[in-house]
Design a protein around this motif. Sequence first.
Motif, PDB file in Angstrom:
ATOM      1  N   ALA A   1       0.915  -1.446   0.118  1.00 58.59           N
ATOM      2  CA  ALA A   1      -0.028  -0.018   0.087  1.00 58.59           C
ATOM      3  C   ALA A   1       0.988   1.249   0.057  1.00 58.59           C
ATOM      4  N   LEU A   2       2.042   1.103  -0.222  1.00 55.54           N
ATOM      5  CA  LEU A   2       3.179   2.208  -0.272  1.00 55.54           C
ATOM      6  C   LEU A   2       3.426   3.196   0.826  1.00 55.54           C
ATOM      7  N   TRP A   3       2.672   3.412   1.827  1.00 57.71           N
ATOM      8  CA  TRP A   3       2.748   4.355   2.774  1.00 57.71           C
ATOM      9  C   TRP A   3       3.763   3.982   3.888  1.00 57.71           C
TER      10      TRP A   3
ATOM     11  N   PRO B   1       1.850  17.076  -1.302  1.00 54.44           N
ATOM     12  CA  PRO B   1       0.488  17.120  -1.959  1.00 54.44           C
ATOM     13  C   PRO B   1       0.344  15.713  -2.439  1.00 54.44           C
ATOM     14  N   ALA B   2      -0.885  15.444  -2.581  1.00 57.80           N
ATOM     15  CA  ALA B   2      -1.314  14.035  -2.891  1.00 57.80           C
ATOM     16  C   ALA B   2      -0.406  13.276  -4.043  1.00 57.80           C
ATOM     17  N   GLU B   3      -0.398  13.892  -5.128  1.00 58.94           N
ATOM     18  CA  GLU B   3       0.377  13.560  -6.381  1.00 58.94           C
ATOM     19  C   GLU B   3       1.702  13.358  -6.079  1.00 58.94           C
TER      20      GLU B   3
ATOM     21  N   GLY C   1       6.269   9.929  -4.794  1.00 58.71           N
ATOM     22  CA  GLY C   1       7.480   9.748  -3.883  1.00 58.71           C
ATOM     23  C   GLY C   1       7.405   8.178  -3.361  1.00 58.71           C
ATOM     24  N   MET C   2       6.377   7.914  -2.914  1.00 56.81           N
ATOM     25  CA  MET C   2       6.224   6.570  -2.280  1.00 56.81           C
ATOM     26  C   MET C   2       6.426   5.513  -3.002  1.00 56.81           C
ATOM     27  N   GLU C   3       5.969   5.766  -4.452  1.00 58.39           N
ATOM     28  CA  GLU C   3       6.393   4.457  -5.052  1.00 58.39           C
ATOM     29  C   GLU C   3       7.838   4.587  -5.663  1.00 58.39           C
ATOM     30  N   GLY C   4       8.561   5.759  -5.588  1.00 62.53           N
ATOM     31  CA  GLY C   4      10.141   5.762  -5.665  1.00 62.53           C
ATOM     32  C   GLY C   4      10.722   5.011  -4.400  1.00 62.53           C
ATOM     33  N   PHE C   5      10.053   5.385  -3.233  1.00 65.56           N
ATOM     34  CA  PHE C   5      10.778   4.581  -2.043  1.00 65.56           C
ATOM     35  C   PHE C   5      10.551   3.207  -1.990  1.00 65.56           C
ATOM     36  N   GLN C   6       9.539   2.665  -2.154  1.00 65.37           N
ATOM     37  CA  GLN C   6       9.086   0.969  -2.758  1.00 65.37           C
ATOM     38  C   GLN C   6      10.103   0.636  -3.621  1.00 65.37           C
ATOM     39  N   GLN C   7      10.475   1.439  -4.740  1.00 65.14           N
ATOM     40  CA  GLN C   7      11.339   0.779  -5.881  1.00 65.14           C
ATOM     41  C   GLN C   7      12.583   0.747  -5.411  1.00 65.14           C
ATOM     42  N   TYR C   8      13.128   1.890  -4.479  1.00 64.43           N
ATOM     43  CA  TYR C   8      14.280   1.927  -4.215  1.00 64.43           C
ATOM     44  C   TYR C   8      14.785   0.785  -3.213  1.00 64.43           C
ATOM     45  N   MET C   9      13.769   0.288  -2.229  1.00 60.75           N
ATOM     46  CA  MET C   9      14.066  -0.708  -1.291  1.00 60.75           C
ATOM     47  C   MET C   9      14.021  -2.090  -2.035  1.00 60.75           C
ATOM     48  N   VAL C  10      13.443  -2.295  -3.240  1.00 62.17           N
ATOM     49  CA  VAL C  10      13.414  -3.447  -4.275  1.00 62.17           C
ATOM     50  C   VAL C  10      14.708  -3.464  -5.157  1.00 62.17           C
ATOM     51  N   GLN C  11      15.027  -2.256  -5.790  1.00 60.67           N
ATOM     52  CA  GLN C  11      16.347  -2.012  -6.602  1.00 60.67           C
ATOM     53  C   GLN C  11      17.196  -0.778  -6.382  1.00 60.67           C
TER      54      GLN C  11
ATOM     55  N   GLU D   1       9.157  19.419 -10.258  1.00 57.75           N
ATOM     56  CA  GLU D   1       9.101  20.849 -11.105  1.00 57.75           C
ATOM     57  C   GLU D   1       7.768  20.991 -11.572  1.00 57.75           C
ATOM     58  N   ARG D   2       6.980  19.971 -12.080  1.00 57.33           N
ATOM     59  CA  ARG D   2       5.773  19.949 -12.636  1.00 57.33           C
ATOM     60  C   ARG D   2       4.539  20.326 -11.353  1.00 57.33           C
ATOM     61  N   ILE D   3       4.628  19.574 -10.173  1.00 56.78           N
ATOM     62  CA  ILE D   3       3.506  19.718  -9.227  1.00 56.78           C
ATOM     63  C   ILE D   3       3.620  20.810  -8.596  1.00 56.78           C
ATOM     64  N   TYR D   4       4.750  21.448  -8.233  1.00 53.06           N
ATOM     65  CA  TYR D   4       4.791  22.761  -7.498  1.00 53.06           C
ATOM     66  C   TYR D   4       4.555  23.907  -8.255  1.00 53.06           C
ATOM     67  N   LYS D   5       4.433  23.856  -9.375  1.00 54.71           N
ATOM     68  CA  LYS D   5       4.165  25.234 -10.116  1.00 54.71           C
ATOM     69  C   LYS D   5       3.606  26.487  -9.356  1.00 54.71           C
TER      70      LYS D   5
END
Length: 413
Positions: free
Chosen positions: A185-187, A376-378, A383-393, A409-413
Amino acid sequence: MRSSMKASVASLALAVLAGAPAFAQQRTLTYYADYDPAPLAAMEGIIADFEAANPDIDVVLQNFDHEGYKTAIRNFLTADAPDLANWYAGNRMAPFVNAGQFMDVSDVWEANDLGTKLASAKASMTIDGKQWGVPYTYYQWGIYYNKDVYAQVGAEVPATWDDFIANCAKFKEAGIDCLTTGTKALWPGAGIFDYMNLRTNGYEFHMDLTAGKVAWTDDRVKATFAEWAKLVEPGYVTANHAAIDWQDAAALLVQGKAANYVMGNFAVAVFKEGGMTNDTLGFMAFPTINPDVPRAEEAPTDTIHIPSGAKNVEDAKLFLAYIAEAGPQTKINAAMGQLPINAGSEVADDPFLQAGFELLSTTPGGIAQFFDRDAPAEMAKIGMEGFQQYMVQPDQLDNILERLEKARERIYK
């Protein structure tokens, strides 16, 4: 006696005839919230106590379900604001503060010495040097551990990250996961990242990162992952964490197949349902990584605010001052099984709540709200997808950070 009664009646009649109010006028205080059943009942009791102390005020509470409330608040703050509204601390309140939809209540803090009473949460309620609401509950995160497993390998409770990693080698040699988690569940992975970052770079950096003010390719972010690598690269984390939920990982701790778990205090019930007791379950603060960084903690904090469109601001401030006091905070947190923020409150006779209260009440570095509350939600999801991937790869770190940076850069415009 009789003549004085007649005089009183005559005076009352004259007051009525003259159009003067014989009794104080009832004032209404509207309050929108999103409580679960047990805390709702507790809050209704607190409201009754407040009304008894302030008989001229009638508090009208409208309760929403959690998900519905997240949508409703964006509408009612714009259209027809109540006098009081529930929300969250830290960056979660920032959009409403920046949009001018929450009122500055620094005067309530100053008049009631809340900077002392609610000291641990003051930073998370402060934007631009002002306070924008009052916190009434939070719960600690930290490391829950299996005491029997520690005894089995002869490990001591670590004070530093280096000590923790040295213990991990002992656990691995014994065929035990040093750290378990379930990131399906990522979190849960975000909880690990937050502590790695808070202990490496501190609270202000965490807040700047989740507010989009720091690049994900910044060397300080890379320093966080360099410390995390000491855990991930040797294989000290449960191997299939990405395929299991947090409760599945809790079972591994219960069964002695894992030694440690970075998790919030709500998990204690699950550990105990699995058969752990106060004799076998331990709790510790996340160890020190950089001794120059003041200790900050993860403690999602629920808050009450005065919307800028409130009609009865004076009584709303009275209520905020009341809910900040030790007694009401003791009462509602007993119902919630969580922690009061007022340092003078009483805490339930539970060793994990007691430990959490001590931990959070003495936190010098600030209280973070958890990654998916502070970002922010997006951005939180990416970010959480990245953390999960880092722990695998872990070898994909550069690509992960580049992806997170493009998202920033896109989300915080």
